[in-house]
Design an enzyme around this catalytic site. Structure first.
Site, PDB file in Angstrom:
ATOM      1  N   HIS A   1      18.202 -36.114  -7.196  1.00  0.00           N
ATOM      2  CA  HIS A   1      17.333 -36.525  -6.085  1.00  0.00           C
ATOM      3  C   HIS A   1      15.900 -36.051  -6.304  1.00  0.00           C
ATOM      4  O   HIS A   1      15.161 -35.863  -5.349  1.00  0.00           O
ATOM      5  CB  HIS A   1      17.891 -35.996  -4.766  1.00  0.00           C
ATOM      6  CG  HIS A   1      19.253 -36.531  -4.474  1.00  0.00           C
ATOM      7  ND1 HIS A   1      19.462 -37.741  -3.851  1.00  0.00           N
ATOM      8  CD2 HIS A   1      20.483 -36.055  -4.790  1.00  0.00           C
ATOM      9  CE1 HIS A   1      20.762 -37.975  -3.759  1.00  0.00           C
ATOM     10  NE2 HIS A   1      21.405 -36.968  -4.334  1.00  0.00           N
TER      11      HIS A   1
ATOM     12  N   LYS B   1       6.586  -4.256  -3.732  1.00  0.00           N
ATOM     13  CA  LYS B   1       8.020  -4.095  -3.516  1.00  0.00           C
ATOM     14  C   LYS B   1       8.398  -4.192  -2.044  1.00  0.00           C
ATOM     15  O   LYS B   1       9.427  -4.749  -1.691  1.00  0.00           O
ATOM     16  CB  LYS B   1       8.501  -2.761  -4.086  1.00  0.00           C
ATOM     17  CG  LYS B   1      10.019  -2.665  -4.010  1.00  0.00           C
ATOM     18  CD  LYS B   1      10.590  -1.934  -5.171  1.00  0.00           C
ATOM     19  CE  LYS B   1      12.086  -2.036  -5.216  1.00  0.00           C
ATOM     20  NZ  LYS B   1      12.530  -3.310  -5.794  1.00  0.00           N
TER      21      LYS B   1
ATOM     22  N   CYS C   1       0.852  -1.189   0.000  1.00  0.00           N
ATOM     23  CA  CYS C   1       0.000   0.000   0.000  1.00  0.00           C
ATOM     24  C   CYS C   1       0.892   1.244   0.000  1.00  0.00           C
ATOM     25  O   CYS C   1       1.907   1.303   0.689  1.00  0.00           O
ATOM     26  CB  CYS C   1      -0.942   0.097   1.185  1.00  0.00           C
ATOM     27  SG  CYS C   1      -2.134  -1.230   1.268  1.00  0.00           S
TER      28      CYS C   1
ATOM     29  N   GLU D   1      17.979 -17.147  -7.437  1.00  0.00           N
ATOM     30  CA  GLU D   1      17.603 -15.786  -7.820  1.00  0.00           C
ATOM     31  C   GLU D   1      17.096 -15.751  -9.268  1.00  0.00           C
ATOM     32  O   GLU D   1      16.126 -15.060  -9.576  1.00  0.00           O
ATOM     33  CB  GLU D   1      18.810 -14.849  -7.618  1.00  0.00           C
ATOM     34  CG  GLU D   1      18.595 -13.402  -8.022  1.00  0.00           C
ATOM     35  CD  GLU D   1      17.477 -12.676  -7.271  1.00  0.00           C
ATOM     36  OE1 GLU D   1      16.943 -13.217  -6.293  1.00  0.00           O
ATOM     37  OE2 GLU D   1      17.134 -11.576  -7.701  1.00  0.00           O
TER      38      GLU D   1
ATOM     39  N   LYS E   1      13.440 -14.426 -10.260  1.00  0.00           N
ATOM     40  CA  LYS E   1      13.212 -13.335 -11.214  1.00  0.00           C
ATOM     41  C   LYS E   1      12.238 -13.790 -12.289  1.00  0.00           C
ATOM     42  O   LYS E   1      11.305 -13.081 -12.624  1.00  0.00           O
ATOM     43  CB  LYS E   1      14.517 -12.882 -11.900  1.00  0.00           C
ATOM     44  CG  LYS E   1      15.485 -12.076 -11.083  1.00  0.00           C
ATOM     45  CD  LYS E   1      15.104 -10.633 -10.884  1.00  0.00           C
ATOM     46  CE  LYS E   1      14.313 -10.413  -9.644  1.00  0.00           C
ATOM     47  NZ  LYS E   1      14.871 -10.451  -8.351  1.00  0.00           N
TER      48      LYS E   1
ATOM     49  N   ASN F   1      -2.042   1.537   5.933  1.00  0.00           N
ATOM     50  CA  ASN F   1      -1.177   0.481   5.425  1.00  0.00           C
ATOM     51  C   ASN F   1      -0.865  -0.446   6.584  1.00  0.00           C
ATOM     52  O   ASN F   1      -0.413   0.017   7.627  1.00  0.00           O
ATOM     53  CB  ASN F   1       0.118   1.106   4.874  1.00  0.00           C
ATOM     54  CG  ASN F   1       1.136   0.059   4.472  1.00  0.00           C
ATOM     55  OD1 ASN F   1       0.784  -1.085   4.190  1.00  0.00           O
ATOM     56  ND2 ASN F   1       2.407   0.444   4.442  1.00  0.00           N
ATOM     57  N   GLY F   2      -1.141  -1.738   6.423  1.00  0.00           N
ATOM     58  CA  GLY F   2      -0.807  -2.668   7.499  1.00  0.00           C
ATOM     59  C   GLY F   2      -1.951  -3.617   7.775  1.00  0.00           C
ATOM     60  O   GLY F   2      -2.870  -3.770   6.978  1.00  0.00           O
TER      61      GLY F   2
HETATM   62  C1  G6P Z   1       9.554  -8.230  -1.857  1.00  0.00           C
HETATM   63  C2  G6P Z   1      10.147  -7.673  -3.143  1.00  0.00           C
HETATM   64  C3  G6P Z   1      11.503  -8.303  -3.410  1.00  0.00           C
HETATM   65  C4  G6P Z   1      12.413  -8.125  -2.198  1.00  0.00           C
HETATM   66  C5  G6P Z   1      11.775  -8.624  -0.905  1.00  0.00           C
HETATM   67  C6  G6P Z   1      12.576  -8.193   0.322  1.00  0.00           C
HETATM   68  O1  G6P Z   1       9.267  -9.569  -2.035  1.00  0.00           O
HETATM   69  O2  G6P Z   1       9.274  -7.932  -4.222  1.00  0.00           O
HETATM   70  O3  G6P Z   1      12.088  -7.711  -4.546  1.00  0.00           O
HETATM   71  O4  G6P Z   1      13.599  -8.833  -2.414  1.00  0.00           O
HETATM   72  O5  G6P Z   1      10.467  -8.050  -0.768  1.00  0.00           O
HETATM   73  O6  G6P Z   1      12.577  -6.797   0.404  1.00  0.00           O
HETATM   74  P1  G6P Z   1      13.620  -5.948   1.222  1.00  0.00           P
HETATM   75  O7  G6P Z   1      13.161  -4.524   1.069  1.00  0.00           O
HETATM   76  O8  G6P Z   1      13.519  -6.423   2.643  1.00  0.00           O
HETATM   77  O9  G6P Z   1      14.959  -6.182   0.639  1.00  0.00           O
END
Ligand code: G6P
Length: 614
Positions: free
Chosen positions: A510, A609, A2, A487, A491, A101-102
């Site tokens: 395995h 994010k 949010c 990673e 992605k 937010n929360g």
């Molecule tokens: C979310 C984002 C990721 C990020 C993760 C941890 O999942 O989409 O891109 O790696 O949070 O976020 P931070 O701000 O703690 O690195």
């Protein structure tokens, strides 16, 4: 999760709020809303389910006029993404307006109480309880400020709230409870702003203050006053933002993700700036807070983080063990916080969080603090909650990252972790001077090697043409490149919605090997290091079962072409630096596949994010 933005000042509030919402949309994009108080203090409220563009089209014929207001972009927790559930929410009279937010944990109990007292609700959200709760205290004669303070004391959970009232149009009130994501207050000229993060403030304010947990701000056009939610005054200093509004725009790039991938050579250079020394060779960490004695006393390190940050931590663990000789564990913050990890004051807990506000990482940090560990945090924003909880912070200096999928924050976290591991090794006497000179020399070339990697795009477009319609992908790596396989898979799945798994290549036999057939592309990280031959065997095992192999290999390795279907070359480098280089092919492959599939690269569905709820 949010995005919140508030404005009070001399200018028209709506354009500033709408622009702010655009910058914050990456935090949630289920629905959006705005309320502006006009010259008579009358609220004009608009909200809509769907992306911000829906709200923009509703307001296409004219924005509401007035000099104060708030906006919100939502990532749904309680109640689906509907017009009614969008914020701002109001009380029964429509006088009090709130964005939130929360997660309001005891909202059911309070909603029952408020309903019994005659309050009428129009949404399924937990957030709507807040304006009604504030209203109930205003009915008892409280000012907006006192009513918000009283309400804050009854709310449990992690929550960031911004409220305004038609009756007191000259102020905006905000409070933060628990680790619910940030509230940053921006100081402009005859105007003040509040936002979930700095991206929305940058065009208007460079002096900012962060609300800490349990604090409340009363913001007028000239100033902000801070208290604890129990009313005790709080003295706050502002900090100056080193970013400008240009960094928050896409420029010539089609997506923020592509822009941020291209920014990595400069961002990593910033992360290394002043930290790598050549004469004599060494690593300087001016921000490092622990004494040399403490560094020698540490007998364990635990790295915590979520998502991409946790993957950086998985590489960091190997550096810390091999370079500094400290036993090191790595864990998801969400797991660490609920297990009985054994730690004491000789344990260094290293948290990685680019945002500094991920709820699970903050929860894990609180737990580590309670158990007496020493704490260092790697964070992209100074002043955020993680930097307040830890004993010390190492900024990763990636600059503003807008795309939901982390790219430059990953490589900058890696670069910072590597310098940290070397620094610890030097202090503990596990790295000799000659080796240090090699390390410094190689780090000096790292930005240039990254530059070479980001400049080549066409091979990824070709691979995307061929593989974008596949339903599954497997990523394999060993040693320091196993986290890169994780990673790469993350992605791909987050932005292209293709199911992908990252595995340590040794595990392939395995289980995952049974999935391999002509339909399964396998991305294999096969740099020429001490595990090269073992990786090569895995590649051949995949080929023998009909799988297509995309190998990420060392420049000059012609042999790999006999085994793999495609080779993406990365510059020749030490085994320590290779994972930082291998990050770029992982990002570009996912990016081009997602573009080819027509996905919303910067705002993938269901993601946010900053994950500010558990
Ligand atoms: C979310 C984002 C990721 C990020 C993760 C941890 O999942 O989409 O891109 O790696 O949070 O976020 P931070 O701000 O703690 O690195």
């Amino acid at each position: 999760m949010c995005g919140i933005i508030g404005y009070i000042g001399d200018r028209a509030a709506a354009p500033i709020i709408m622009d702010g919402l655009s910058s914050l949309e990456y935090r949630g994009y289920d629905s959006a809303g705005i309320v502006v108080l006009d010259g008579d203090g009358m609220p004009q409220l608009y909200k809509s389910a769907g992306k911000l563009s829906r709200l923009k089209s509703i307001l296409a014929s004219g924005l509401p006029e007035g000099n104060s207001g708030v906006g919100h972009t939502r990532w749904a927790t309680h109640g689906g993404p509907t017009d009614f559930n969008a914020h701002p929410h109001t009380d029964c009279t429509g006088d009090v307006m709130v964005v939130h937010n929360g997660i309001f944990e005891n909202y059911m109990e309070l909603k029952r109480e408020l309903t019994a007292n005659g309050h009428v609700f129009s949404s399924q959200t937990d957030a709507e309880c807040i304006p009604h709760l504030i209203e109930s205290y205003i009915q008892e004669g409280c000012s907006l400020e006192d009513a918000a303070r009283a309400a804050a004391q009854r709310i449990s959970g992690a929550n960031a709230v911004v409220a305004l009232s038609r009756k007191e149009p000259d102020k905006i009130v905000s409070f933060k409870l628990g680790n619910a994501g940030g509230i940053v207050i921006g100081y402009g000229e005859q105007e003040m702003l509040l936002a979930s993060d700095i991206s929305a403030l940058l065009p208007h304010a460079r002096n900012v203050a962060y609300l800490a947990v349990g604090e409340m701000a009363t913001v007028t056009r000239e100033r902000a006053e801070y208290t604890r939610i129990d009313g005790a005054p709080v003295a706050k200093t502002t900090s100056y933002l080193p970013y400008d509004a240009l960094t928050a725009s896409k420029g010539e790039y089609k997506h923020f993700m592509l822009k941020e991938i291209h920014e990595q050579p400069d961002a990593v250079l910033d992360a290394l700036r002043g930290r790598v020394q050549f004469d004599p060779p060494g690593i300087a960490l001016p921000d490092f807070v622990f004494s040399d004695d403490e560094v020698r006393r540490f007998n364990k390190a635990i790295i915590i983080g979520m998502g991409t940050s946790m993957h950086a931590g998985m590489v960091g663990r190997m550096w810390i063990e091999s370079l500094a000789g400290i036993a090191c564990e790595v864990d998801n913050s969400s797991e660490f916080r609920y297990r009985d990890a054994v730690l004491d004051d000789r344990t260094l807990v290293i948290s990685i969080s680019q945002s500094g506000e991920t709820a699970d990482t903050l929860g894990a940090m609180d737990e580590a603090k309670r158990r007496g560990a020493r704490q260092l945090t790697l964070c992209n924003y100074e002043g955020t909650q993680s930097t307040r909880v830890a004993d010390g912070a190492l900024p990763i200096r990636a600059g503003l990252e807008i795309s939901v999928a982390g790219t430059k924050t990953f490589t900058c976290s890696l670069a910072t972790l590597y310098t940290l591991a070397v620094y610890l090794g030097v202090k503990r006497g596990t790295i000799e001077r000659e080796r240090l000179a090699d390390i410094a020399r190689e780090l000096a070339h790292l930005p240039e090697m990254l530059g070479q990697l980001v400049s080549e795009q066409s091979q990824y477009e070709r691979l995307a043409r061929k593989y974008a319609r596949r339903a599954n992908f497997l990523f394999l790596g060993r040693g320091k490149n196993y986290p890169l396989a994780m990673e790469g898979a993350l992605k791909l799945k987050e932005i292209s919605y293709i199911h992908a798994e990252g595995y340590p290549a040794g595990e392939m036999k395995h289980g995952p090997i049974s999935l391999i057939d002509e339909e399964m592309p396998v991305v294999a990280l096969v740099p020429q290091d001490n595990l090269y031959d073992k990786m090569l065997s895995n590649v051949n095992e995949v080929k023998a079962r009909g799988g297509a192999v995309i190998a990420v290999a060392t420049e000059g390795d012609e042999h790999i072409r006999d085994s793999a279907d495609h080779a993406i070359y990365i510059p020749k480098a030490s085994a320590n630096i290779t994972p930082i280089l291998a990050a770029i092919p992982m990002q570009l492959l996912a990016y081009h596949i997602a573009v080819r599939r027509g996905c919303d690269v910067d705002q993938p569905r269901n993601l946010a994010k900053s994950v500010t709820v558990e």
